[in-house]
Every structure is written in structure tokens, then in C-alpha cells.
Motif scaffolding. Sequence first.
Motif: not given
Length: 408
Positions: A383-405
Motif C-alpha cells: 500500500k505504501k509503495m502504491k501511494n508513492n510510486v517510484g519512491f519506495w521498493s520492496w528492498k528499500s522498505t524492508i531494509y528500512d523496516l528491519t535494519l536501518r535503525n
Amino acid sequence: MSESRESFDSFTTDFWSQGVITGSEAKSYFYNNIIGMESLGPDLRPTRLVWKNVGYSLMTWVIVYLCIAFGIKWTGRITYFTMGFPILMLFLMLFLMLGKSVSLEGSREGIQTYLASDFSVLVDKPEVWPKAVSQIFFSIGITFGIMTAYGSHCKRDEPAFMNSCVIAFSNSLFSFIAGFAVFAALGHLAVLEDAEDINDLPFAGFGLVFGSWPVVLGTLPGGEHWIRLLFFMLFCLGIDSAFSFMEGFLICANDTIFFGSINPKYTAMVLTALAWLFSLIYATDAGLIFLDTIDYYINFVMLLVGGFKCFAAGWLYNIDEQIDSCGAQLVFTYMVASFGPVFLACIVWFSVADAQTALWAGFVGLIVFYLVGLSFTAYLIHKKMKNNVGFWSWKSTIYDLTLRNVTD
């Protein structure tokens, strides 16, 4: 004066040199003469201080103070001996004990019992899992602040992961090797005690150590000296653990604004004095019962502390930036999906009476909860990727969610 002489007569006792000693005799000597439990009543309440143990405890904490009062470098030098010497002696004693034990009647059966362990208890008695984990936590020193204290003095580019693996592997390897000598000795003790099976022997906990190893070492030429060397090795390992525990307290105290300006020697003196006063409950005739009780409950507390530490380091650290990046709904959904199954499984495991039913029901609930939670997390990511087309990808979102912090 007679009381004073009696307090330290264990240095000159001839118990270990009186000939062949059975495991029951060694265990009885440990409980009654060393611990002083012979004066306990049926209610097992303490009735007296065992003054020789009070003196030994004071001597021990004075040594601990001398180990930590002069800084971490001096403590590190001492550790080379308190760890290095027992390691050498352990391999020497294992070589001698294995060589001697294998030639003793019943020792072969003991080793066969050790290698043919009944792994069905892992399913039939799920309570062995937290007990085993807590024992590993205690033997390595995890969650007690020891690793944190010593790690704070390491270089930033120190290979922490490799060091952790080496420590964990070495601990398990030593335990596995020591098991051969212990079970070989237990097999021989089963013959001496006319027991049909090793499981019939009345040895557990401290009684297992003091009722097996000294008996086999006592059969060697000059056996009483090997036994004294065994106790000295155990003393070195105990001292090592004690000043490691105190080092965690001392480093934390020295890093605070309250004690940072105080000479660390004085802080160490206060800490060790308090530790000695607290240790007096173990110098009573019920000291071993206090130790077993506290050890049992503190292990489970340390499991909880370890869980909170992991949660703080992996989830709470920089969570504000993670929420700004991914959104609160996605962050907390993934958090519930990760921890909710564990809480559900624990509720099932500890509430269902039948152990086998509880085990499988808990795992089924864990897996189903986790899959449903991950599915809903994936839906929110889509849903987040659909609302922000071209800004988010599965890889970047999962990385931000699991390891970036953690990695940033």
C-alpha cells in the motif's frame, strides 16, 4: 582459639588420603563438613553461621578486590592466569581421568549412556529448554553486564561477531569434553554404589561435581594432591567469574556522574565489601539451599533481561527516525508480528496441562500468528509503495523496516 583453628582445618584434613572413597562419602563430606548442613533441621531453615566459610568468603572477596582495584589492564593480566591455568589443568585432568576412568569397572557403560542420551525429553519435557538456555546464559555470562563491560574497552573495529562465536563454541566444547570424564566416573560410581543404572545415583548439582571427580582422582598416585589441584582450579574459575561480575558493576559506577570523580579503588572497596556482606547468607548451614533457590530464579530473570536488551538494541534504538521514514502503522505492525507469536506460544506452553499438546499447539499458534502478521505487514508495504510510486521498493522498505535503525 579452638574455634579459629577449626575454621581452617580443611587445609590439613586427611579425608581425601584415607583410601578408597565412595561417591556417597564424598558427597556427604561436602554437604556436612564443608557446607555444614549437618545442623539443619527438617524445615531446612538456617540455624548458624559456618565461621570457616565466613573466613573463606572474606578471603575470596579480598582477592576479588585486588583483582579489580587497579584497572582493567591489571584485571586482564590476572585473567590470563585465572582462565589459562584452569584450561591447561582441565585438559590434563581430562586426559588423566579419561585414561583412568576408562579402565575402571562401569566406566564404559557410563560413556555409552552419555553418548546415547534420550533426546525425547526435548519433546516430553519442554521445561528443559528454558533451563538449558538459562544455564548457557549463566556459564557464558550473558545479560549480567560482563560482556558489555569488557566490550566497552575493545576497539570499535573489533570482530565482535567472530569473538562471540568463539566464546560460545569454546564454552559448549569444554562442556561436551568434560561430560566424557564425568559420565565415565559416574559409571564407575554406579558399580561402587551397587546401583542398577546411572540415573539411580543420588548425584545432582554440586553433589555431581564433588561426588564424582574427586573419587576418580583419588585413585591416582598421590590422589589427594590431584584433588587439591582440582579444588584450586575450581577456585580460580570462581574468582574469575566473581571479579568479572564485579567489573560490570564497577565500570557502570565509574561512568556515572555520582561515582565518576571518586577513586575507582574506593568504589571497588565498597562494592566488594557489600558483596561480602550479601554472601554471608551462603556461609550459613543453609547456604547451599539459598544458592540453589537464587540461582534457579535468577536464571529466568536473566532470560527476561536478555530479551529486553535485544528489544532495546534492535527495535527501540532510533525508532523515532524509523517511524518518520516508514510510518507508525507499518513499524508497530511489524513489531507485533514479530513478538506477538512468541507471547502467544508462551501462554499456550505454560497454561496447557499436557506437555506434548502444549508443545505442538504453541508452535502451531506461533507459526500461524507470524504468517498472518507478516502477510498484513506485506500488505501495508504494498500500500505504501502504491501511494508513492517510484519512491519506495520492496528492498528499500524492508531494509528500512528491519535494519536501518541499527546499521545507521
